[in-house]
Write an enzyme that holds these catalytic residues in place. Structure first.
Site, short mmCIF file in Angstrom:
data_model
loop_
_atom_site.label_atom_id
_atom_site.label_comp_id
_atom_site.label_asym_id
_atom_site.label_seq_id
_atom_site.Cartn_x
_atom_site.Cartn_y
_atom_site.Cartn_z
N ASP A 19 0.83 -1.19 0.00
CA ASP A 19 0.00 0.00 0.00
C ASP A 19 0.87 1.25 0.00
OD1 ASP A 19 -2.92 1.12 0.91
OD2 ASP A 19 -1.30 2.25 1.84
N HIS A 54 -7.56 9.59 -1.51
CA HIS A 54 -6.87 9.52 -0.22
C HIS A 54 -7.68 10.14 0.93
CE1 HIS A 54 -2.44 9.21 1.28
NE2 HIS A 54 -3.28 8.95 2.26
N TYR A 73 3.17 9.71 -0.40
CA TYR A 73 4.25 9.10 0.39
C TYR A 73 5.62 9.33 -0.25
CZ TYR A 73 0.42 6.32 2.51
OH TYR A 73 -0.72 5.92 3.11
N LYS A 108 -2.81 5.94 -4.07
CA LYS A 108 -3.87 6.89 -3.69
C LYS A 108 -3.64 8.25 -4.35
CE LYS A 108 -3.69 4.69 0.83
NZ LYS A 108 -2.23 4.52 1.02
#
Ligand code: A2P
Length: 276
Positions: free
Chosen positions: A48, A109, A53, A76
């Site tokens: 994930d 998200h 990120y 996301k």
């Protein structure tokens, strides 16, 4: 040994692993690649990540080392990219970073209700699904009122809602609502960002069942039908977090963990979070 289900069937029939490896804050990207390979070697079948990120490229480097069908990859869409055209552009950027042909699951998200673009964004997700660029679509951090808007104004029920879920934030009302809608619940920070691991009740249950505190909390989530994304940068703990078949929680253990509810978030509130 009481084995837990390895996968859950999403609304469109796609099978999603119940335990995944989350890479939030797993940086730099070179380290992400090594950690994801550790996780895959340990037996994880879901990774994930998210545009936010900053490690999609590192994830892609790891996934391309193994057979593509062996790993379910989630990413996301970030909050600043809501809206049809920017969603489609952001998806292209995600796929360029991952360097994969097809994504397994793409999530919105956060709803960012103040911008009021999540319905339009969701319609773009429906386009990506119809075009075969992603096998399943879902949301993250959505509450019932946001899901009501999608139900009223679009044709596709999200297949997954990934939210913060652990014994300190059990979200029983939301889970019942997701169940009614046929949406699979997936927990981010299933260990409460590690806070649960210092809880004396968790430690006590762990001693009684002969497992680690992390294993107890993860199994508690799975036994409620919630998929989990434990996060660790340590290869031993990465493996430990997948080794959950031997963790058998009796009714009184579950009751002790249920009693930890505090309605306490470690992350932001979905109604107000913009991430900007
Ligand atoms: P570490 O990376 O040093 O293993 P969450 O998934 O709820 O966000 O929690 C992540 C936090 O929990 C991280 O600080 C991680 O630290 C810690 N953690 C994850 N798995 C374990 C484990 N099996 N034992 C102890 N700490 C763990």
């Amino acid at each position: 040994m009481s084995a837990h289900p390895r996968t859950v069937r999403l609304g469109n029939g796609v099978e999603m692993p119940m335990v995944g490896y989350g890479v939030w804050q797993v940086l730099p990207e070179s380290r992400t690649t090594a950690r994801v390979l550790d996780a895959i070697t340990a037996g994880y079948r879901l990774v994930d990540t998210a545009a936010a990120y900053g490690n999609e490229r590192g994830v892609g480097d790891a996934v391309r080392e193994v057979a593509r069908e062996d790993v379910f990859v989630t990413s996301k869409l970030w909050n600043t990219q809501h809206g049809r055209d920017s969603t489609l552009r952001a998806f292209d950027a995600t796929m360029a970073a991952l360097r994969l042909e097809v994504l397994d699951l793409y999530l919105v998200h956060w709803p960012v209700p103040g911008r009021d673009l999540y319905v339009e964004t969701w319609r773009a997700f429906e386009e990506l699904l119809a075009d075969g660029r992603v096998r399943a679509i879902g949301v993250s951090n959505f509450h019932a009122e946001h899901l009501d808007r999608l139900a009223a104004e679009t044709a596709t029920v999200p297949m997954v809602n990934q939210v913060e879920l652990h014994p300190y934030l059990q979200q029983a009302g939301l889970l019942a609502d997701l169940d009614r809608r046929g949406i699979v619940a997936q927990a981010w920070s299933p260990l409460g960002q590690g806070a649960l691991l210092a809880d004396p009740v968790v430690a006590d249950v762990a001693r009684q069942v002969g497992a680690s505190p992390a294993q107890v909390v993860l199994r508690w989530n799975l036994d409620r039908g919630v998929a989990v994304l434990p996060r660790s940068s340590n290869p031993t703990r990465i493996a430990e977090n997948l080794d959950l078949d031997g963790v058998e929680l009796a009714a009184h253990h579950v009751a002790a963990l249920d009693a930890l509810e505090r309605d306490e978030r470690t992350g932001p509130h979905p109604d107000t979070f913009t991430g900007e």
